[in-house]
Motif scaffolding. Structure first.
Motif, PDB file in Angstrom:
ATOM      1  N   ASP A  32       0.829  -1.210   0.000  1.00 17.31           N
ATOM      2  CA  ASP A  32       0.000   0.000   0.000  1.00 17.31           C
ATOM      3  C   ASP A  32       0.860   1.254   0.000  1.00 17.31           C
ATOM      4  O   ASP A  32       0.589   2.206  -0.740  1.00 17.31           O
ATOM      5  N   ARG A  34       3.973   1.543  -1.043  1.00 17.75           N
ATOM      6  CA  ARG A  34       4.679   1.631  -2.316  1.00 17.75           C
ATOM      7  C   ARG A  34       3.755   2.172  -3.401  1.00 17.75           C
ATOM      8  O   ARG A  34       4.139   3.049  -4.183  1.00 17.75           O
ATOM      9  N   SER A  35       2.519   1.699  -3.433  1.00 19.75           N
ATOM     10  CA  SER A  35       1.555   2.178  -4.424  1.00 19.75           C
ATOM     11  C   SER A  35       1.252   3.658  -4.224  1.00 19.75           C
ATOM     12  O   SER A  35       1.168   4.425  -5.189  1.00 19.75           O
ATOM     13  N   GLU A  36       1.082   4.053  -2.980  1.00 19.10           N
ATOM     14  CA  GLU A  36       0.791   5.450  -2.668  1.00 19.10           C
ATOM     15  C   GLU A  36       1.957   6.359  -3.075  1.00 19.10           C
ATOM     16  O   GLU A  36       1.751   7.421  -3.661  1.00 19.10           O
ATOM     17  N   ASP A  38       4.309   5.680  -5.360  1.00 18.66           N
ATOM     18  CA  ASP A  38       4.393   5.677  -6.817  1.00 18.66           C
ATOM     19  C   ASP A  38       3.355   6.614  -7.428  1.00 18.66           C
ATOM     20  O   ASP A  38       3.631   7.325  -8.383  1.00 18.66           O
ATOM     21  N   GLU A  39       2.161   6.604  -6.846  1.00 18.51           N
ATOM     22  CA  GLU A  39       1.087   7.466  -7.340  1.00 18.51           C
ATOM     23  C   GLU A  39       1.450   8.943  -7.182  1.00 18.51           C
ATOM     24  O   GLU A  39       1.249   9.749  -8.090  1.00 18.51           O
ATOM     25  N   LYS A  40       2.019   9.296  -6.037  1.00 15.63           N
ATOM     26  CA  LYS A  40       2.404  10.689  -5.804  1.00 15.63           C
ATOM     27  C   LYS A  40       3.566  11.110  -6.695  1.00 15.63           C
ATOM     28  O   LYS A  40       3.601  12.230  -7.193  1.00 15.63           O
ATOM     29  N   GLN A  42       4.282   9.832  -9.576  1.00 15.87           N
ATOM     30  CA  GLN A  42       3.888   9.733 -10.973  1.00 15.87           C
ATOM     31  C   GLN A  42       3.567  11.120 -11.540  1.00 15.87           C
ATOM     32  O   GLN A  42       3.736  11.367 -12.726  1.00 15.87           O
ATOM     33  N   TYR A  43       3.139  12.010 -10.695  1.00 16.60           N
ATOM     34  CA  TYR A  43       2.846  13.381 -11.114  1.00 16.60           C
ATOM     35  C   TYR A  43       4.057  14.017 -11.794  1.00 16.60           C
ATOM     36  O   TYR A  43       3.918  14.786 -12.741  1.00 16.60           O
TER      37      TYR A  43
END
Length: 92
Positions: A32, A34-36, A38-40, A42-43
């Motif tokens: 969770d 790592r996904s969070e 990566d999402e941030k 990714q911007y």
């Protein structure tokens, strides 16, 4: 933090089962996080020369530092287990 193995075992009836439950939760927390992250981050993908801007680099660095300061997934899983914030059941 001092863990009492008898207390951990009493929650499941078996110390190995308790460790397996906490390990599974630690993997979930890690995934969770790592996904969070990566999402941030990714911007910031797709920016070309703009990435040379010191402000953009500072923002990216702040996000990374925020995640480095979070407790370790294993520590969070143990805390969840000890404080009865995990739901688990036996397959029987």
């Amino acid at each position: 933090m001092h863990l009492n193995t008898d207390e951990l075992a009493s929650r499941t009836g078996n110390i190995y089962e308790a460790v397996a439950i906490m390990a599974k939760r630690a993997r979930q927390v890690s995934s969770d996080q790592r996904s969070e992250l990566d999402e941030k981050l990714q911007y910031f993908e797709g920016f070309g020369p703009e990435m040379e801007d010191a402000r953009m680099q500072e923002e990216q660095e702040e996000i990374s530092i925020e995640y480095e300061l979070k407790p370790e997934p294993t520590e969070m899983a143990i805390d969840d287990f000890i404080n009865d914030r995990l739901y688990f059941r036996k397959p029987e």
